[in-house]
Design an enzyme around this catalytic site. Structure first.
Site, PDB file in Angstrom:
ATOM      1  N   CYS A  46      -0.878 -34.335   6.825  1.00 59.84           N
ATOM      2  CA  CYS A  46      -1.532 -32.995   7.563  1.00 59.84           C
ATOM      3  C   CYS A  46      -0.275 -31.807   7.463  1.00 59.84           C
ATOM      4  O   CYS A  46       0.755 -32.251   7.554  1.00 59.84           O
ATOM      5  CB  CYS A  46      -1.931 -33.262   9.140  1.00 59.84           C
ATOM      6  SG  CYS A  46      -3.042 -34.282   9.398  1.00 59.84           S
TER       7      CYS A  46
ATOM      8  N   ARG B 227       1.915 -32.928   0.047  1.00 59.66           N
ATOM      9  CA  ARG B 227       2.053 -33.846   1.068  1.00 59.66           C
ATOM     10  C   ARG B 227       0.961 -34.702   1.016  1.00 59.66           C
ATOM     11  O   ARG B 227       0.628 -35.649   1.570  1.00 59.66           O
ATOM     12  CB  ARG B 227       2.070 -33.196   2.264  1.00 59.66           C
ATOM     13  CG  ARG B 227       3.650 -32.406   2.702  1.00 59.66           C
ATOM     14  CD  ARG B 227       3.479 -31.399   3.608  1.00 59.66           C
ATOM     15  NE  ARG B 227       3.275 -32.163   4.994  1.00 59.66           N
ATOM     16  CZ  ARG B 227       4.081 -32.527   5.685  1.00 59.66           C
ATOM     17  NH1 ARG B 227       5.287 -31.880   5.724  1.00 59.66           N
ATOM     18  NH2 ARG B 227       3.924 -32.864   6.998  1.00 59.66           N
TER      19      ARG B 227
ATOM     20  N   TRP C 224      -5.066 -34.812   6.807  1.00 60.26           N
ATOM     21  CA  TRP C 224      -5.240 -36.147   6.229  1.00 60.26           C
ATOM     22  C   TRP C 224      -5.677 -37.123   7.163  1.00 60.26           C
ATOM     23  O   TRP C 224      -5.033 -37.461   8.222  1.00 60.26           O
ATOM     24  CB  TRP C 224      -3.736 -36.674   5.867  1.00 60.26           C
ATOM     25  CG  TRP C 224      -3.612 -37.768   4.675  1.00 60.26           C
ATOM     26  CD1 TRP C 224      -3.782 -38.194   3.665  1.00 60.26           C
ATOM     27  CD2 TRP C 224      -2.970 -39.028   5.430  1.00 60.26           C
ATOM     28  NE1 TRP C 224      -3.383 -39.357   2.949  1.00 60.26           N
ATOM     29  CE2 TRP C 224      -3.157 -39.992   4.319  1.00 60.26           C
ATOM     30  CE3 TRP C 224      -2.780 -39.617   6.852  1.00 60.26           C
ATOM     31  CZ2 TRP C 224      -2.880 -41.393   4.388  1.00 60.26           C
ATOM     32  CZ3 TRP C 224      -2.400 -41.047   6.863  1.00 60.26           C
ATOM     33  CH2 TRP C 224      -2.405 -41.901   5.798  1.00 60.26           C
TER      34      TRP C 224
ATOM     35  N   ASN D  57      -0.898 -31.960  13.947  1.00 58.76           N
ATOM     36  CA  ASN D  57      -0.500 -32.881  13.122  1.00 58.76           C
ATOM     37  C   ASN D  57      -0.176 -34.237  14.084  1.00 58.76           C
ATOM     38  O   ASN D  57       0.657 -33.912  15.211  1.00 58.76           O
ATOM     39  CB  ASN D  57       0.797 -32.626  12.347  1.00 58.76           C
ATOM     40  CG  ASN D  57       0.433 -31.962  11.302  1.00 58.76           C
ATOM     41  OD1 ASN D  57      -0.816 -31.466  10.982  1.00 58.76           O
ATOM     42  ND2 ASN D  57       1.627 -31.133  10.595  1.00 58.76           N
ATOM     43  N   GLY D  58      -0.121 -35.294  13.847  1.00 55.12           N
ATOM     44  CA  GLY D  58       0.213 -36.556  14.635  1.00 55.12           C
ATOM     45  C   GLY D  58      -0.873 -37.102  15.282  1.00 55.12           C
ATOM     46  O   GLY D  58      -2.130 -37.143  14.763  1.00 55.12           O
TER      47      GLY D  58
ATOM     48  N   GLU E   1      10.463 -51.875  -6.509  1.00 51.82           N
ATOM     49  CA  GLU E   1      10.252 -50.355  -6.735  1.00 51.82           C
ATOM     50  C   GLU E   1       9.307 -49.948  -7.899  1.00 51.82           C
ATOM     51  O   GLU E   1       8.526 -49.360  -7.743  1.00 51.82           O
ATOM     52  CB  GLU E   1      11.420 -49.465  -6.478  1.00 51.82           C
ATOM     53  CG  GLU E   1      11.551 -48.160  -6.894  1.00 51.82           C
ATOM     54  CD  GLU E   1      10.766 -47.274  -5.953  1.00 51.82           C
ATOM     55  OE1 GLU E   1      10.137 -47.558  -5.068  1.00 51.82           O
ATOM     56  OE2 GLU E   1      10.499 -45.917  -6.279  1.00 51.82           O
TER      57      GLU E   1
ATOM     58  N   LYS F  64       5.773 -47.998  -7.697  1.00 46.42           N
ATOM     59  CA  LYS F  64       5.517 -46.891  -8.582  1.00 46.42           C
ATOM     60  C   LYS F  64       4.129 -47.016  -9.039  1.00 46.42           C
ATOM     61  O   LYS F  64       3.147 -46.124  -9.202  1.00 46.42           O
ATOM     62  CB  LYS F  64       6.571 -46.485  -9.542  1.00 46.42           C
ATOM     63  CG  LYS F  64       7.881 -45.836  -8.994  1.00 46.42           C
ATOM     64  CD  LYS F  64       7.858 -44.466  -8.426  1.00 46.42           C
ATOM     65  CE  LYS F  64       7.400 -44.430  -6.942  1.00 46.42           C
ATOM     66  NZ  LYS F  64       8.326 -44.499  -5.976  1.00 46.42           N
TER      67      LYS F  64
ATOM     68  N   GLU G 273       1.107 -46.765  -6.908  1.00 42.74           N
ATOM     69  CA  GLU G 273       0.855 -45.563  -6.353  1.00 42.74           C
ATOM     70  C   GLU G 273       0.179 -44.610  -7.402  1.00 42.74           C
ATOM     71  O   GLU G 273      -0.456 -43.710  -7.030  1.00 42.74           O
ATOM     72  CB  GLU G 273       2.176 -44.853  -5.927  1.00 42.74           C
ATOM     73  CG  GLU G 273       3.170 -45.403  -4.633  1.00 42.74           C
ATOM     74  CD  GLU G 273       4.257 -44.880  -4.394  1.00 42.74           C
ATOM     75  OE1 GLU G 273       4.545 -44.078  -3.364  1.00 42.74           O
ATOM     76  OE2 GLU G 273       5.310 -44.838  -5.241  1.00 42.74           O
TER      77      GLU G 273
ATOM     78  N   HIS H 238       6.959 -70.028  -7.091  1.00 47.82           N
ATOM     79  CA  HIS H 238       6.648 -70.470  -5.863  1.00 47.82           C
ATOM     80  C   HIS H 238       5.200 -69.852  -5.719  1.00 47.82           C
ATOM     81  O   HIS H 238       4.911 -69.584  -4.413  1.00 47.82           O
ATOM     82  CB  HIS H 238       7.411 -70.234  -4.809  1.00 47.82           C
ATOM     83  CG  HIS H 238       8.841 -70.958  -4.965  1.00 47.82           C
ATOM     84  ND1 HIS H 238       8.856 -72.328  -4.649  1.00 47.82           N
ATOM     85  CD2 HIS H 238       9.788 -70.661  -5.019  1.00 47.82           C
ATOM     86  CE1 HIS H 238       9.931 -72.804  -5.142  1.00 47.82           C
ATOM     87  NE2 HIS H 238      10.883 -71.754  -5.315  1.00 47.82           N
TER      88      HIS H 238
ATOM     89  N   LYS I 270       2.852 -37.416   1.136  1.00 43.88           N
ATOM     90  CA  LYS I 270       4.360 -37.287   0.773  1.00 43.88           C
ATOM     91  C   LYS I 270       5.371 -37.531   1.942  1.00 43.88           C
ATOM     92  O   LYS I 270       6.136 -38.428   2.084  1.00 43.88           O
ATOM     93  CB  LYS I 270       4.724 -35.814   0.379  1.00 43.88           C
ATOM     94  CG  LYS I 270       6.183 -35.629   0.135  1.00 43.88           C
ATOM     95  CD  LYS I 270       6.425 -36.332  -1.353  1.00 43.88           C
ATOM     96  CE  LYS I 270       8.079 -36.252  -1.624  1.00 43.88           C
ATOM     97  NZ  LYS I 270       8.463 -37.393  -2.164  1.00 43.88           N
TER      98      LYS I 270
HETATM   99  C1  G6P Z   1       5.510 -41.880   1.651  1.00 41.60           C
HETATM  100  C2  G6P Z   1       5.934 -41.554   0.432  1.00 41.60           C
HETATM  101  C3  G6P Z   1       6.934 -42.382  -0.372  1.00 41.60           C
HETATM  102  C4  G6P Z   1       8.225 -42.440   0.526  1.00 41.60           C
HETATM  103  C5  G6P Z   1       7.967 -42.845   2.066  1.00 41.60           C
HETATM  104  C6  G6P Z   1       9.117 -42.863   2.885  1.00 41.60           C
HETATM  105  O1  G6P Z   1       4.889 -42.867   1.833  1.00 41.60           O
HETATM  106  O2  G6P Z   1       4.695 -41.372  -0.367  1.00 41.60           O
HETATM  107  O3  G6P Z   1       7.153 -41.867  -1.502  1.00 41.60           O
HETATM  108  O4  G6P Z   1       9.003 -43.375  -0.100  1.00 41.60           O
HETATM  109  O5  G6P Z   1       6.674 -42.128   2.605  1.00 41.60           O
HETATM  110  O6  G6P Z   1       9.426 -41.612   3.136  1.00 41.60           O
HETATM  111  P1  G6P Z   1      10.904 -40.935   3.712  1.00 41.60           P
HETATM  112  O7  G6P Z   1      10.413 -39.418   3.397  1.00 41.60           O
HETATM  113  O8  G6P Z   1      10.937 -41.620   4.930  1.00 41.60           O
HETATM  114  O9  G6P Z   1      11.717 -41.294   2.549  1.00 41.60           O
END
Ligand code: G6P
Length: 606
Positions: A2, A27, A75, A101-102, A479, A483, A486, A502, A601
């Site tokens: 949001c 975001r 959101w 927001n929140g 990671e 990626k 996502e 395993h 984001k």
């Molecule tokens: C969200 C983003 C990720 C990020 C994560 C942690 O899920 O989409 O890309 O790694 O938050 O965010 P931060 O701002 O705490 O690194």
């Protein structure tokens, strides 16, 4: 996630707020809305499911021109994405308009109480109860401001509110608790936003609202108070980021631009801190004594920042000799573990606003641990909550899936470990030298982006992927899988290669490829054996391997070569092909890689 934008001034507020909402689009959101005073005393709200373009069309159609204006991108958390659930929300009389927001944790109780008092709700959101609650206090004789403070006293949870009152057309009211809000200070006009990137086009002078503060904003005056209506001091700060840095340049997507910023963010993270064999981390000076007696480091983070923390665990243990553990912030905050004296908490966060990381940090503070931050966004909540810390200075990261921030985090973690090292080991000096060569080596990897594009085209036909690595490259495998999930919505699992037998090995088939992160290092022989096990089950293998590795080409179907480096620094090179792999598969499949569906984001809800 949001976003909130507000404007108080003489210009057309709708235009300014729409531009601000656009700056927050990265975001992630699913609906948008705006409320403005069309002339003194008439107030109009417009909401649309979908993106800000839809909202803009609706506003143009209605020829909405007004001064004091609030906008919001939502959101969904409570209630599906829809026009009704989009913000702003209002009371039955259409007097109080709220964007939020929140999460309001006691919204069910509040709603039940208000419904019993005759308030009719139209949405499924937690936010709507705030408008009704303020209206309820007004109906009992309170003026607007008193009603606002009475309502805030009843609300539990986290919030950034921006509120306008039909009877006070020049004023925006704002309140925060655990969700960021920043006031932009202009000339005969003032602004409000949940993220400074919505303000940089208008002003660089900002006031960060603190938890439990309420702001009253008009075009000529800003005041802040605590929840007891006592004035609080305001500190105007300068924003560092410029607009250009947040734009795409010649790249088709922010994600690709940000991957290509890798060499620069590593250089910037080192600038003024590491030169030749001199390392100086000024951000830690204040707490140096306490760090020297540190017995254990607890790293707290989410998402990609968590994986950077996992690499950090190896680095801190091997380079600094400090026992280290990494926790998902969302798990740590609900654990009841004993802390031994000398435990230090390090929160890693690109945005500095991730709700779980912030809550984990608050828990660490309550347990009286020394708290450090590794944060990109200057002035963000996590940066302000920690006792000391180091900024990434990586510039704004717009792509929702984090890329350049990861590289920056690894660079700073390495420097932190070197600066805290208990023993003077030869490897430490070598690491300092090699870290300074990393930007050039990343450039060499990026030069092969086209080769990765071809590989991605080949592999985009598959629907399931296994990512394997060991030691420092185990978090890289995690990671890489994250990626791909996502960006391309494909099923990908990251595993420590030793764990493959395993479970995951059962999935291997000609239809299930493996991406093996296998630079030449202390565990490459073990990785070769794992690759052989996959080949024996006819699983295709794409290897990320070191230049000059002769063996790998004979056991993998495809190989992407990266320059050799010291083992603790391998993630800085090995992650780039995986970021590119996800990017090229996502774009080949036609997805919006900068704004993947359902993701945000800055995750400011728990
Ligand atoms: C969200 C983003 C990720 C990020 C994560 C942690 O899920 O989409 O890309 O790694 O938050 O965010 P931060 O701002 O705490 O690194």
């Amino acid at each position: 996630m949001c976003g909130i934008v507000g404007y108080a001034g003489n210009r057309n507020g709708a235009d300014i707020v729409l531009a601000g909402l656009r700056a927050l689009e990265y975001r992630g959101y699913d609906s948008a809305g705006l409320v403005t005073f069309t002339s003194q005393k008439t107030i109009e709200a417009v909401k649309r499911k979908g993106n800000v373009d839809e909202l803009e069309k609706a506003i143009k159609k209605r020829k909405l021109i007004g001064a004091t204006t609030l906008g919001h991108t939502r959101w969904a958390t409570h209630g599906e994405p829809s026009e009704t659930n989009a913000h702003p929300h209002t009371d039955a009389a259409g007097r109080v308009f709220v964007v939020h927001n929140g999460i309001i944790e006691n919204h069910k109780e509040l709603r039940a109480y208000l419904e019993a008092r005759g308030h009719v709700f139209v949405s499924e959101t937690d936010t709507e109860c705030v408008a009704h609650l303020i209206a309820e206090f007004i109906s009992r004789g309170a003026d607007f401001e008193s009603a606002l403070f009475s309502a805030l006293a009843k609300i539990e949870g986290s919030y950034a509110f921006a509120i306008i009152d039909r009877e006070n057309p020049d004023t925006i009211y704002a309140a925060r608790l655990s969700s960021p809000l920043v006031i932009g200070v202009g000339e005969h006009e003032n602004f409000l936003a949940s993220d400074p990137s919505a303000l940089i086009e208008s002003t660089k002078r900002v006031i960060y609202l603190k938890d439990r503060e309420v702001a009253t904003i008009t075009k000529s005056k800003i005041t802040t108070t605590d929840l007891n209506r006592r004035l609080t001091p305001m500190n105007i700060e300068e924003l560092e980021w410029d607009l250009e840095a947040a734009q795409k340049g010649n790249f088709p997507h922010f994600m690709l631009k940000e991957i290509f910023e890798g060499p620069e963010v590593v250089r910037t993270a080192m600038r003024g801190r590491l030169k030749k064999n001199v390392l100086k981390l000024g951000g830690l000076d204040l707490v140096r004594d306490k760090l020297d007696s540190m017995r254990r480091l607890v790293i707290l983070a989410c998402g990609t920042s968590y994986y950077a923390g996992l690499v950090g665990e190896y680095i801190f243990e091997e380079i600094a000799g400090i026992p280290t553990e990494v926790h998902f912030a969302s798990e740590f905050r609900y654990r009841n573990e004993p802390f031994e004296p000398g435990t230090v908490a390090l929160a890693i966060s690109q945005s500095g606003e991730t709700a779980d990381t912030l809550a984990a940090l608050k828990k660490a503070k309550e347990a009286k641990l020394l708290t450090l931050g590794l944060v990109n966004v200057v002035g963000s909540s996590i940066a302000r909550e920690t006792d000391a810390g180091i900024y990434n200075h990586a510039g704004p990261e717009v792509g929702v899936a984090s890329t350049k921030a990861f590289l920056s985090q690894l660079t700073v973690l390495t420097m932190m470990a070197l600066s805290l090292a208990r023993k003077k080991q030869k490897i430490n000096r070598e690491l300092m030298d090699e870290l300074q060569r990393i930007p050039e080596k990343i450039e060499a990897v990026l030069k092969q982006a086209e080769a990765m594009k071809r590989l991605a085209a080949k592999y985009s036909a598959y629907e399931n992927f296994l990512f394997l690595g060991r030691r420092y490259n185990y978090p890289v495998a995690l990671e890489g899988a994250l990626k791909l999930k996502e960006i391309s919505y494909l099923h990908a699992e990251g595993y420590g290669a030793g764990e493959m037998k395993h479970g995951p090995l059962a999935m291997i088939s000609p239809e299930f490829p493996t991406i093996a992160v296998v630079p030449k290092n202390s565990v490459s022989e073990k990785m070769y054996s794992n690759i052989e096990e996959i080949r024996a089950r006819k699983g295709p293998v794409l290897a990320i391997a070191s230049e000059g590795d002769k063996k790998i080409a004979s056991i993998a179907d495809d190989v992407f070569y990266i320059p050799k480096t010291l083992e603790p620094l391998e993630p800085l090179l090995a992650v780039i092909p995986l970021q590119l792999f996800a990017y090229y598969i996502g774009t080949a499949l036609g997805y919006n890689v900068d704004r993947p569906r359902n993701l945000a984001k800055s995750v400011t809800v728990e």
